[in-house]
Enzyme design. Sequence first.
Site, mmCIF file in Angstrom:
data_model
loop_
_atom_site.group_PDB
_atom_site.id
_atom_site.type_symbol
_atom_site.label_atom_id
_atom_site.label_comp_id
_atom_site.label_asym_id
_atom_site.label_seq_id
_atom_site.Cartn_x
_atom_site.Cartn_y
_atom_site.Cartn_z
ATOM 1 C CG ASN A 101 35.151 32.372 45.177
ATOM 2 O OD1 ASN A 101 35.314 31.159 45.224
ATOM 3 N ND2 ASN A 101 35.567 33.121 44.161
ATOM 4 C CD1 TRP A 102 34.877 29.460 51.339
ATOM 5 C CD2 TRP A 102 35.150 27.239 51.609
ATOM 6 N NE1 TRP A 102 34.237 29.088 52.490
ATOM 7 C CE2 TRP A 102 34.381 27.740 52.679
ATOM 8 C CE3 TRP A 102 35.442 25.878 51.558
ATOM 9 C CZ2 TRP A 102 33.908 26.911 53.702
ATOM 10 C CZ3 TRP A 102 34.963 25.059 52.578
ATOM 11 C CH2 TRP A 102 34.211 25.572 53.645
ATOM 12 C CE LYS A 103 38.974 34.211 44.962
ATOM 13 N NZ LYS A 103 39.791 35.337 44.560
ATOM 14 C CG HIS A 107 35.822 34.652 39.951
ATOM 15 N ND1 HIS A 107 37.181 34.860 39.852
ATOM 16 C CD2 HIS A 107 35.450 35.126 41.163
ATOM 17 C CE1 HIS A 107 37.601 35.429 40.974
ATOM 18 N NE2 HIS A 107 36.573 35.599 41.784
ATOM 19 C CD GLU A 112 40.573 34.154 41.279
ATOM 20 O OE1 GLU A 112 39.999 33.141 41.715
ATOM 21 O OE2 GLU A 112 40.850 35.143 41.993
ATOM 22 C CD GLU A 166 34.719 39.123 42.724
ATOM 23 O OE1 GLU A 166 34.824 38.984 43.947
ATOM 24 O OE2 GLU A 166 35.122 38.284 41.920
ATOM 25 N N GLY A 216 42.376 39.932 45.837
ATOM 26 C CA GLY A 216 43.546 39.310 46.459
ATOM 27 C C GLY A 216 44.738 40.244 46.594
ATOM 28 C CB SER A 228 40.849 43.460 49.097
ATOM 29 O OG SER A 228 41.846 42.891 48.260
ATOM 30 N N GLY A 236 36.573 36.640 49.123
ATOM 31 C CA GLY A 236 37.526 35.570 48.848
ATOM 32 C C GLY A 236 38.311 35.216 50.099
ATOM 33 N N GLY A 237 39.523 35.731 50.198
ATOM 34 C CA GLY A 237 40.440 35.386 51.291
ATOM 35 C C GLY A 237 39.807 35.409 52.678
HETATM 36 P P1 13P Z 1 39.548 38.508 47.741
HETATM 37 O O1 13P Z 1 38.458 38.820 48.741
HETATM 38 O O2 13P Z 1 40.533 37.509 48.256
HETATM 39 O O3 13P Z 1 40.167 39.756 47.198
HETATM 40 O O4 13P Z 1 38.845 37.767 46.507
HETATM 41 C C1 13P Z 1 37.739 38.357 45.902
HETATM 42 C C2 13P Z 1 37.130 37.389 44.968
HETATM 43 O O5 13P Z 1 37.665 37.104 43.918
HETATM 44 C C3 13P Z 1 35.872 36.762 45.366
HETATM 45 O O6 13P Z 1 35.272 36.107 44.293
#
Ligand code: 13P
Length: 255
Positions: free
Chosen positions: A9-11, A95, A97, A172, A178, A217, A238-239
């Site tokens: 997930n590149w966000k 999600h 977010e 999640e 994050g 994470s 994510g990251g």
């Molecule tokens: P991180 O891997 O950066 O913690 O993000 C997780 C996430 O929200 C993937 O959708």
Amino acid sequence: MRRKLVVGNWKMHGNIKSNQLLLTDIINGLRDYKNADYVVCVPNPYLFQARELLQHTNIAWGGQNVNQHEQGAFTGAVAPHMLTDLGCTYVLLGHSERRNLFHETNLTAAARFDAAIKANLTPVLCVGETLAEHEAGLTEVIVASQMDAVMATLGDKEFAKAMQLNMVFAYEPVWAIGTGKTASPAHAQAVHEFIRHRIDRRNSDAAAHVRIIYGGSVNSKNAKELFAMPDVDGGLVGGASLNAEEFVAICRLAN
Ligand code: 13P
């Protein structure tokens, strides 16, 4: 045996130049790894670029969200058929977010889930508790309410369609996103098992086949232990998905 799945997930990250480099390295890194499924969910403006680079590879691409309407006066929104037009096969839904920063709810997640499966998109429904809920011992209550809000809206026909599309659940925990604080493999396993049991109440065949992936994470150091858990069928990253070396290493661990 469920085939493992890793979704990046590149966000809201990337640009044409950096995407080109990242995707090229991921394609090269995963060329010979055919025993798991890999997906990148890129920002909407770059879906065309993802399609150009990823078609004819073993990597799929998807959206990070979708609107429940087919078309109309919904400024800024993207309809399910627009994602499929661009070759998307997956879409993230609910999600944290989206829930926390954009006020989306269980209700909108349910409507979007329904719209996604109607458009033949594989939904990845994200569920998970906040830190306060976690500390109050409410993890299962929250996860159950988020799941039920969607599952209860699906009639038998829709549920069968979701199964046919290999719907995915992503656990999640918000406190792990994050933050560098990954859930322990034991905690992830316990919640994934809970999710599978809850699906089993509806349909045992679906419960056996549905993939439940963990996010929060995930990196190349902790993925091995997490993926070794019997009910952890991969990761939502994510990251670490923005770094080709890291993402490829995580994907290889799932292979
Ligand atoms: P991180 O891997 O950066 O913690 O993000 C997780 C996430 O929200 C993937 O959708």
